[in-house]
Design a protein around this motif. Structure first.
Motif, PDB file in Angstrom:
ATOM      1  N   PHE A   1       0.844  -1.194   0.000  1.00  0.00           N
ATOM      2  CA  PHE A   1       0.000   0.000   0.000  1.00  0.00           C
ATOM      3  C   PHE A   1       0.886   1.253   0.000  1.00  0.00           C
ATOM      4  O   PHE A   1       0.626   2.207  -0.728  1.00  0.00           O
ATOM      5  CB  PHE A   1      -0.908  -0.019   1.238  1.00  0.00           C
ATOM      6  CG  PHE A   1      -1.686   1.240   1.477  1.00  0.00           C
ATOM      7  CD1 PHE A   1      -2.872   1.487   0.796  1.00  0.00           C
ATOM      8  CD2 PHE A   1      -1.252   2.181   2.404  1.00  0.00           C
ATOM      9  CE1 PHE A   1      -3.610   2.642   1.035  1.00  0.00           C
ATOM     10  CE2 PHE A   1      -1.982   3.334   2.646  1.00  0.00           C
ATOM     11  CZ  PHE A   1      -3.157   3.567   1.953  1.00  0.00           C
ATOM     12  N   TYR A   2       1.922   1.225   0.806  1.00  0.00           N
ATOM     13  CA  TYR A   2       2.820   2.370   0.918  1.00  0.00           C
ATOM     14  C   TYR A   2       3.889   2.409  -0.167  1.00  0.00           C
ATOM     15  O   TYR A   2       4.235   3.477  -0.663  1.00  0.00           O
ATOM     16  CB  TYR A   2       3.500   2.380   2.299  1.00  0.00           C
ATOM     17  CG  TYR A   2       2.541   2.715   3.399  1.00  0.00           C
ATOM     18  CD1 TYR A   2       2.077   4.016   3.577  1.00  0.00           C
ATOM     19  CD2 TYR A   2       2.058   1.734   4.248  1.00  0.00           C
ATOM     20  CE1 TYR A   2       1.176   4.331   4.573  1.00  0.00           C
ATOM     21  CE2 TYR A   2       1.157   2.046   5.253  1.00  0.00           C
ATOM     22  CZ  TYR A   2       0.715   3.342   5.405  1.00  0.00           C
ATOM     23  OH  TYR A   2      -0.180   3.655   6.381  1.00  0.00           O
ATOM     24  N   GLU A   3       4.418   1.266  -0.533  1.00  0.00           N
ATOM     25  CA  GLU A   3       5.542   1.252  -1.463  1.00  0.00           C
ATOM     26  C   GLU A   3       5.145   1.136  -2.931  1.00  0.00           C
ATOM     27  O   GLU A   3       5.905   1.527  -3.802  1.00  0.00           O
ATOM     28  CB  GLU A   3       6.503   0.119  -1.094  1.00  0.00           C
ATOM     29  CG  GLU A   3       7.203   0.378   0.228  1.00  0.00           C
ATOM     30  CD  GLU A   3       8.307  -0.621   0.506  1.00  0.00           C
ATOM     31  OE1 GLU A   3       8.663  -1.416  -0.392  1.00  0.00           O
ATOM     32  OE2 GLU A   3       8.828  -0.587   1.635  1.00  0.00           O
ATOM     33  N   LYS A   4       3.979   0.560  -3.206  1.00  0.00           N
ATOM     34  CA  LYS A   4       3.592   0.315  -4.599  1.00  0.00           C
ATOM     35  C   LYS A   4       2.215   0.859  -4.948  1.00  0.00           C
ATOM     36  O   LYS A   4       1.670   0.530  -5.989  1.00  0.00           O
ATOM     37  CB  LYS A   4       3.627  -1.188  -4.887  1.00  0.00           C
ATOM     38  CG  LYS A   4       5.010  -1.790  -4.785  1.00  0.00           C
ATOM     39  CD  LYS A   4       4.976  -3.242  -5.166  1.00  0.00           C
ATOM     40  CE  LYS A   4       6.395  -3.798  -5.209  1.00  0.00           C
ATOM     41  NZ  LYS A   4       6.414  -5.178  -5.683  1.00  0.00           N
ATOM     42  N   ASP A   5       1.649   1.664  -4.062  1.00  0.00           N
ATOM     43  CA  ASP A   5       0.299   2.210  -4.275  1.00  0.00           C
ATOM     44  C   ASP A   5      -0.734   1.120  -4.550  1.00  0.00           C
ATOM     45  O   ASP A   5      -1.676   1.306  -5.316  1.00  0.00           O
ATOM     46  CB  ASP A   5       0.283   3.238  -5.414  1.00  0.00           C
ATOM     47  CG  ASP A   5       1.074   4.483  -5.072  1.00  0.00           C
ATOM     48  OD1 ASP A   5       1.052   4.890  -3.894  1.00  0.00           O
ATOM     49  OD2 ASP A   5       1.704   5.038  -5.979  1.00  0.00           O
ATOM     50  N   ASP A   6      -0.554  -0.021  -3.928  1.00  0.00           N
ATOM     51  CA  ASP A   6      -1.483  -1.142  -4.057  1.00  0.00           C
ATOM     52  C   ASP A   6      -2.799  -0.763  -3.369  1.00  0.00           C
ATOM     53  O   ASP A   6      -2.804  -0.372  -2.212  1.00  0.00           O
ATOM     54  CB  ASP A   6      -0.863  -2.374  -3.390  1.00  0.00           C
ATOM     55  CG  ASP A   6      -1.709  -3.615  -3.526  1.00  0.00           C
ATOM     56  OD1 ASP A   6      -2.849  -3.542  -4.012  1.00  0.00           O
ATOM     57  OD2 ASP A   6      -1.210  -4.688  -3.124  1.00  0.00           O
ATOM     58  N   ASP A   7      -3.909  -0.889  -4.075  1.00  0.00           N
ATOM     59  CA  ASP A   7      -5.187  -0.460  -3.501  1.00  0.00           C
ATOM     60  C   ASP A   7      -6.088  -1.620  -3.064  1.00  0.00           C
ATOM     61  O   ASP A   7      -7.276  -1.448  -2.858  1.00  0.00           O
ATOM     62  CB  ASP A   7      -5.943   0.447  -4.464  1.00  0.00           C
ATOM     63  CG  ASP A   7      -6.401  -0.268  -5.712  1.00  0.00           C
ATOM     64  OD1 ASP A   7      -5.972  -1.419  -5.939  1.00  0.00           O
ATOM     65  OD2 ASP A   7      -7.207   0.314  -6.456  1.00  0.00           O
ATOM     66  N   ARG A   8      -5.518  -2.828  -2.884  1.00  0.00           N
ATOM     67  CA  ARG A   8      -6.368  -3.947  -2.444  1.00  0.00           C
ATOM     68  C   ARG A   8      -6.890  -3.730  -1.032  1.00  0.00           C
ATOM     69  O   ARG A   8      -7.894  -4.307  -0.639  1.00  0.00           O
ATOM     70  CB  ARG A   8      -5.640  -5.273  -2.559  1.00  0.00           C
ATOM     71  CG  ARG A   8      -4.468  -5.428  -1.627  1.00  0.00           C
ATOM     72  CD  ARG A   8      -3.711  -6.693  -1.931  1.00  0.00           C
ATOM     73  NE  ARG A   8      -2.349  -6.501  -1.486  1.00  0.00           N
ATOM     74  CZ  ARG A   8      -1.688  -7.368  -0.773  1.00  0.00           C
ATOM     75  NH1 ARG A   8      -2.239  -8.520  -0.466  1.00  0.00           N
ATOM     76  NH2 ARG A   8      -0.457  -7.129  -0.406  1.00  0.00           N
ATOM     77  N   PHE A   9      -6.215  -2.901  -0.245  1.00  0.00           N
ATOM     78  CA  PHE A   9      -6.712  -2.517   1.073  1.00  0.00           C
ATOM     79  C   PHE A   9      -7.195  -1.070   0.986  1.00  0.00           C
ATOM     80  O   PHE A   9      -6.709  -0.179   1.674  1.00  0.00           O
ATOM     81  CB  PHE A   9      -5.619  -2.636   2.139  1.00  0.00           C
ATOM     82  CG  PHE A   9      -5.125  -4.046   2.354  1.00  0.00           C
ATOM     83  CD1 PHE A   9      -5.980  -5.033   2.805  1.00  0.00           C
ATOM     84  CD2 PHE A   9      -3.797  -4.376   2.123  1.00  0.00           C
ATOM     85  CE1 PHE A   9      -5.532  -6.327   3.020  1.00  0.00           C
ATOM     86  CE2 PHE A   9      -3.346  -5.662   2.333  1.00  0.00           C
ATOM     87  CZ  PHE A   9      -4.205  -6.651   2.779  1.00  0.00           C
ATOM     88  N   ASN A  10      -8.176  -0.836   0.157  1.00  0.00           N
ATOM     89  CA  ASN A  10      -8.614   0.532  -0.112  1.00  0.00           C
ATOM     90  C   ASN A  10      -9.288   1.198   1.079  1.00  0.00           C
ATOM     91  O   ASN A  10      -9.590   2.381   1.037  1.00  0.00           O
ATOM     92  CB  ASN A  10      -9.538   0.574  -1.335  1.00  0.00           C
ATOM     93  CG  ASN A  10     -10.778  -0.272  -1.151  1.00  0.00           C
ATOM     94  OD1 ASN A  10     -10.974  -0.900  -0.124  1.00  0.00           O
ATOM     95  ND2 ASN A  10     -11.605  -0.303  -2.178  1.00  0.00           N
ATOM     96  N   TRP A  11      -9.484   0.486   2.147  1.00  0.00           N
ATOM     97  CA  TRP A  11     -10.062   1.038   3.365  1.00  0.00           C
ATOM     98  C   TRP A  11      -8.995   1.605   4.301  1.00  0.00           C
ATOM     99  O   TRP A  11      -9.328   2.231   5.309  1.00  0.00           O
ATOM    100  CB  TRP A  11     -10.892  -0.030   4.093  1.00  0.00           C
ATOM    101  CG  TRP A  11     -10.200  -1.356   4.170  1.00  0.00           C
ATOM    102  CD1 TRP A  11     -10.298  -2.381   3.287  1.00  0.00           C
ATOM    103  CD2 TRP A  11      -9.271  -1.780   5.174  1.00  0.00           C
ATOM    104  NE1 TRP A  11      -9.495  -3.434   3.679  1.00  0.00           N
ATOM    105  CE2 TRP A  11      -8.851  -3.089   4.842  1.00  0.00           C
ATOM    106  CE3 TRP A  11      -8.751  -1.203   6.322  1.00  0.00           C
ATOM    107  CZ2 TRP A  11      -7.956  -3.812   5.619  1.00  0.00           C
ATOM    108  CZ3 TRP A  11      -7.856  -1.934   7.092  1.00  0.00           C
ATOM    109  CH2 TRP A  11      -7.470  -3.219   6.735  1.00  0.00           C
ATOM    110  N   LEU A  12      -7.714   1.408   3.964  1.00  0.00           N
ATOM    111  CA  LEU A  12      -6.633   1.928   4.816  1.00  0.00           C
ATOM    112  C   LEU A  12      -6.529   3.446   4.713  1.00  0.00           C
ATOM    113  O   LEU A  12      -6.795   4.031   3.659  1.00  0.00           O
ATOM    114  CB  LEU A  12      -5.282   1.346   4.405  1.00  0.00           C
ATOM    115  CG  LEU A  12      -5.013  -0.098   4.774  1.00  0.00           C
ATOM    116  CD1 LEU A  12      -3.637  -0.520   4.255  1.00  0.00           C
ATOM    117  CD2 LEU A  12      -5.081  -0.312   6.267  1.00  0.00           C
TER     118      LEU A  12
END
Length: 123
Positions: free
Chosen positions: A105-116
């Motif tokens: 989420f922090y390093e690759k802008d991964d949005d699978r945890f879009n609730w973070l």
């Protein structure tokens, strides 16, 4: 980790007189019990002989740490992200690859945890 979790969360609203981590453990414990009763998988492994409860999902000695600065938050987040790489776990080689981590989420802008919520928006 196979037997525990680490998480950072913000207490947005007071929930009675309970400490936030107590509310979290109580809520999730009830959810676990509800789900395990439906499937009947593993429920007996959480059975305890206590007057106050029949099942226990969390250790009673949780180690809550108040995060009062960005520096402490980053220190704890770094520990959480690198925990799956420790030799006794050896779950992944790259912290971004651990399925249950916010690292990507922090390093690759991964949005699978879009609730973070990004901690940098808070501190």
């Amino acid at each position: 980790m196979p037997n525990h979790i680490h998480l950072l969360f913000e207490n947005i609203a007071i929930n009675g007189k309970e400490m936030p981590y107590v509310s979290f453990m109580k809520f999730t414990g009830h959810q676990f019990l509800h789900e395990l009763r439906k499937t009947d998988l593993l429920l007996e492994s959480f059975k305890v002989e206590r007057n106050s409860r029949d099942y226990q999902f969390w250790q009673r000695n949780a180690l809550p740490i108040e995060i009062f600065s960005r520096e402490i938050c980053e220190q704890k987040l770094d520990y959480i992200h690198h925990n799956p790489l420790q030799s006794h776990w050896s779950l992944v080689d790259d912290p971004n690859d651990y399925e249950f981590s916010s690292c990507s989420f922090y390093e690759k802008d991964d949005d699978r945890f879009n609730w973070l919520t990004d901690y940098r928006d808070i501190f």
